[in-house]
Design a protein around this motif. Sequence first.
Motif, PDB file in Angstrom:
ATOM      1  N   LEU A 229       3.746   7.926 -11.043  1.00 13.35           N
ATOM      2  CA  LEU A 229       3.012   7.684 -12.276  1.00 13.35           C
ATOM      3  C   LEU A 229       2.301   8.937 -12.776  1.00 13.35           C
ATOM      4  O   LEU A 229       2.187   9.171 -13.983  1.00 13.35           O
ATOM      5  CB  LEU A 229       1.992   6.555 -12.059  1.00 13.35           C
ATOM      6  CG  LEU A 229       2.575   5.149 -11.920  1.00 13.35           C
ATOM      7  CD1 LEU A 229       1.473   4.155 -11.590  1.00 13.35           C
ATOM      8  CD2 LEU A 229       3.272   4.736 -13.204  1.00 13.35           C
ATOM      9  N   VAL A 230       1.825   9.747 -11.828  1.00 17.40           N
ATOM     10  CA  VAL A 230       1.161  10.995 -12.250  1.00 17.40           C
ATOM     11  C   VAL A 230       2.147  11.889 -13.005  1.00 17.40           C
ATOM     12  O   VAL A 230       1.835  12.446 -14.065  1.00 17.40           O
ATOM     13  CB  VAL A 230       0.578  11.731 -11.023  1.00 17.40           C
ATOM     14  CG1 VAL A 230       0.105  13.125 -11.408  1.00 17.40           C
ATOM     15  CG2 VAL A 230      -0.564  10.931 -10.424  1.00 17.40           C
ATOM     16  N   THR A 231       3.371  12.006 -12.405  1.00 16.60           N
ATOM     17  CA  THR A 231       4.404  12.822 -13.077  1.00 16.60           C
ATOM     18  C   THR A 231       4.778  12.196 -14.427  1.00 16.60           C
ATOM     19  O   THR A 231       4.910  12.912 -15.435  1.00 16.60           O
ATOM     20  CB  THR A 231       5.652  12.916 -12.179  1.00 16.60           C
ATOM     21  OG1 THR A 231       5.285  13.437 -10.904  1.00 16.60           O
ATOM     22  CG2 THR A 231       6.692  13.806 -12.813  1.00 16.60           C
TER      23      THR A 231
ATOM     24  N   GLU B 151       0.840  -1.210   0.000  1.00 18.08           N
ATOM     25  CA  GLU B 151       0.000   0.000   0.000  1.00 18.08           C
ATOM     26  C   GLU B 151       0.877   1.262   0.000  1.00 18.08           C
ATOM     27  O   GLU B 151       0.599   2.239  -0.717  1.00 18.08           O
ATOM     28  CB  GLU B 151      -0.912  -0.009   1.233  1.00 18.08           C
ATOM     29  CG  GLU B 151      -2.066  -0.982   1.156  1.00 18.08           C
ATOM     30  CD  GLU B 151      -3.093  -0.553   0.135  1.00 18.08           C
ATOM     31  OE1 GLU B 151      -3.235   0.658  -0.113  1.00 18.08           O
ATOM     32  OE2 GLU B 151      -3.750  -1.436  -0.446  1.00 18.08           O
ATOM     33  N   LYS B 152       1.933   1.219   0.814  1.00 15.90           N
ATOM     34  CA  LYS B 152       2.844   2.370   0.862  1.00 15.90           C
ATOM     35  C   LYS B 152       3.505   2.596  -0.493  1.00 15.90           C
ATOM     36  O   LYS B 152       3.582   3.724  -0.994  1.00 15.90           O
ATOM     37  CB  LYS B 152       3.889   2.127   1.953  1.00 15.90           C
ATOM     38  CG  LYS B 152       4.918   3.240   2.091  1.00 15.90           C
ATOM     39  CD  LYS B 152       5.915   2.910   3.194  1.00 15.90           C
ATOM     40  CE  LYS B 152       6.974   3.998   3.284  1.00 15.90           C
ATOM     41  NZ  LYS B 152       7.985   3.676   4.339  1.00 15.90           N
ATOM     42  N   ARG B 153       3.965   1.491  -1.072  1.00 20.42           N
ATOM     43  CA  ARG B 153       4.617   1.616  -2.372  1.00 20.42           C
ATOM     44  C   ARG B 153       3.634   2.042  -3.454  1.00 20.42           C
ATOM     45  O   ARG B 153       3.996   2.754  -4.392  1.00 20.42           O
ATOM     46  CB  ARG B 153       5.260   0.294  -2.753  1.00 20.42           C
ATOM     47  CG  ARG B 153       6.456  -0.075  -1.864  1.00 20.42           C
ATOM     48  CD  ARG B 153       7.126  -1.330  -2.357  1.00 20.42           C
ATOM     49  NE  ARG B 153       8.274  -1.691  -1.532  1.00 20.42           N
ATOM     50  CZ  ARG B 153       9.069  -2.725  -1.768  1.00 20.42           C
ATOM     51  NH1 ARG B 153       8.829  -3.494  -2.822  1.00 20.42           N
ATOM     52  NH2 ARG B 153      10.084  -2.970  -0.964  1.00 20.42           N
ATOM     53  N   VAL B 154       2.409   1.652  -3.304  1.00 17.96           N
ATOM     54  CA  VAL B 154       1.392   2.048  -4.290  1.00 17.96           C
ATOM     55  C   VAL B 154       1.195   3.553  -4.274  1.00 17.96           C
ATOM     56  O   VAL B 154       1.078   4.203  -5.325  1.00 17.96           O
ATOM     57  CB  VAL B 154       0.071   1.303  -4.017  1.00 17.96           C
ATOM     58  CG1 VAL B 154      -1.066   1.937  -4.789  1.00 17.96           C
ATOM     59  CG2 VAL B 154       0.201  -0.167  -4.389  1.00 17.96           C
ATOM     60  N   VAL B 155       1.196   4.127  -3.033  1.00 13.91           N
ATOM     61  CA  VAL B 155       1.015   5.590  -2.945  1.00 13.91           C
ATOM     62  C   VAL B 155       2.198   6.299  -3.607  1.00 13.91           C
ATOM     63  O   VAL B 155       2.026   7.255  -4.391  1.00 13.91           O
ATOM     64  CB  VAL B 155       0.883   6.004  -1.469  1.00 13.91           C
ATOM     65  CG1 VAL B 155       0.879   7.528  -1.348  1.00 13.91           C
ATOM     66  CG2 VAL B 155      -0.400   5.436  -0.882  1.00 13.91           C
ATOM     67  N   GLU B 156       3.418   5.795  -3.261  1.00 20.00           N
ATOM     68  CA  GLU B 156       4.597   6.423  -3.853  1.00 20.00           C
ATOM     69  C   GLU B 156       4.598   6.242  -5.372  1.00 20.00           C
ATOM     70  O   GLU B 156       4.887   7.188  -6.130  1.00 20.00           O
ATOM     71  CB  GLU B 156       5.859   5.807  -3.254  1.00 20.00           C
ATOM     72  CG  GLU B 156       6.018   6.084  -1.754  1.00 20.00           C
ATOM     73  CD  GLU B 156       7.213   5.370  -1.174  1.00 20.00           C
ATOM     74  OE1 GLU B 156       7.816   4.550  -1.920  1.00 20.00           O
ATOM     75  OE2 GLU B 156       7.545   5.581   0.016  1.00 20.00           O
TER      76      GLU B 156
END
Length: 639
Positions: free
Chosen positions: A467-469, A457-462
């Motif tokens: 991915l947005v950038t 979950e933590k890695r998904v947020v990071e």
Amino acid sequence: MKKDRNPSAEAAELRRRAEARLRAAATKGAPARTAADTQRLVHEVQVHQIELEMQNEELRQSRAEAEAGLERYSELYDFAPVGYLTLGRDGAIRQVNLTGARLLGVERVRLPGRRFGAFVGAPDRANFKAFLEKVFASQAQEVCEVTLLKEGKGPLNVHITATVSQDGQECRAMMADITERKQLENAQLFLLQCGWSASGEDFFESLARYLAETLDMDYVCIDRLEGDGLTAKTVAIYFDGKFEDNLAYALKDTPCGDVVGKTICAFPRDVRHLFPRDVALQEMVAESYLGTTLWGSRGQPIGLIAVIGRQPRADLHLEEAILKVVAIRAAGELERRQAEAETERLASFPMLNPRPIVEVDVAGHVHFCNPAAERMLPDLCQRGLGHPWLAGWEPMMENLCEARSKQMVREVPVGEKWYQQTMHLVEDDQRVRIYGADITARKQASEELLKAYAEVEKRVVERTAELVTSNKDLELEIVHRKQAEAALRNKTIELKEKAIGLEEANAALKVLLKQREGDKIELEEKVLLNVNQLIIPYLGKLKRRKLDAKQKAHVDILESNLNEIVSPFTRSLSSKFLRLSHTELEVSNLIQQGKNTKEIAEIMNLAESTIDFHRNNIREKLGVKNKKISLKTYLFSLR
């Protein structure tokens, strides 16, 4: 038997006796009688005579009826289904009917005067003697059972009922054959005793030996039917006085195959001829066979009993009756053993289960632990409800009793391990069966999975932020790529148009080059052919003429220069013309000019046969010999 009588002889004898009596009375001096007395006396005598005749007729009729009754009762006596005997005080036979003689095994005429005790088996003679004394000592009816010995046959059991006669000098006895009843009673007694004795012998082995000895058979087998009903496996084999190893066999082509599904199947004789493929019957030279099906409690065949003898049997009635009696007990025993085997098989499941299984009553007392439970929970029985395995017992029992399915699942920790418990409430016994499973590894894996899930979950947020950038950069790059793709498409169209033009020009050049190459080859062939046909032959003629050295040198130089000039053309000339000699080339040239054989011979100063010879060689080298084709036409086609 009825005796024949002569009525006329009897009447004559009676008249004779009456006349004698009348003469005796007349000699006594009776007083004289008057005529009236005489007349009256004659009348009375006549009436009395008629009365006597009527009485005589009645007597003859009564005598005939008595003789008929005597004959009828004699037949009833002789042919009665039981034996009738008249015995004296010493036990001697005074009278016997036919059935009694048959039971004793001696002709009827030879029996009177013989003692009945001689036919009684030795163990029963004392009892029979006491029975006979008791009969003559009382007026009551007495009974006894004895065994009779018959020559060439087995013992015979009889039931005797006797009463003394009125004069007390003899007794009348009735004798009934109870051999079948006795053997059935013995069979029932054997079945009652078999299995309860302390000998420890197997029931089926005891039964097989009993049947062989009782029925006087050589081979007895008791079988259990296998699952498909087409094969059987023996549970006992008794053959020629000893037991043999059990075996499995197919029922097809055997008398046992005919038994299955039937109450009784009997073959009194010739059984081995009826089943020629049965090897066992052939080897033992079997003659008689009797078999019965063993039926299960649900009405299905589960086994069979077969008895086989080497001697034919006239009647198997008694054997059938005994086999029916023992078949019921044998079927029950066979089904009981099958049930025990199934029970043992089912009982082995919890004992062999690698997971713990525990049975506890509603109060929390442990009653059963399988080996796995004893190994994993060694102190469970001592600690009882104090053990972590039974933690929270009372509330758990309340939930279990309220559950409709009387079943629940929970997880409990025991030391460093975790167990999943599946609990079933057995209401009839008021006990709970607990099936455990070690889920320590699964618990650890779950914890690791939760940690891994949090890390993911933590890695998904990071990663989402990255991915947005990246998406923004990609969108900008996509715009640039679309512009480059549009320019590339325009350039591609231009290149395709140029490629089409080049392809058309290339095709035209290929056509021109091909045509130029063809013209070149044609020119070379014509030059070479003309030289060979128009110049070389005449140079040959010049060389054959008488020339001086200088002229001959000029001719050689001329021929050498011509060969040098046409040598580049020889590789492209048809290989068929290259095989022709100078003379043949000259002949072929004249043929193309339309000259016939005679004209060609005159021109070349040769004989016509020589020209024909060259024409044949030309045809052979060109491959048209013996073909219906004009040589002139073919030579033109090669140019």
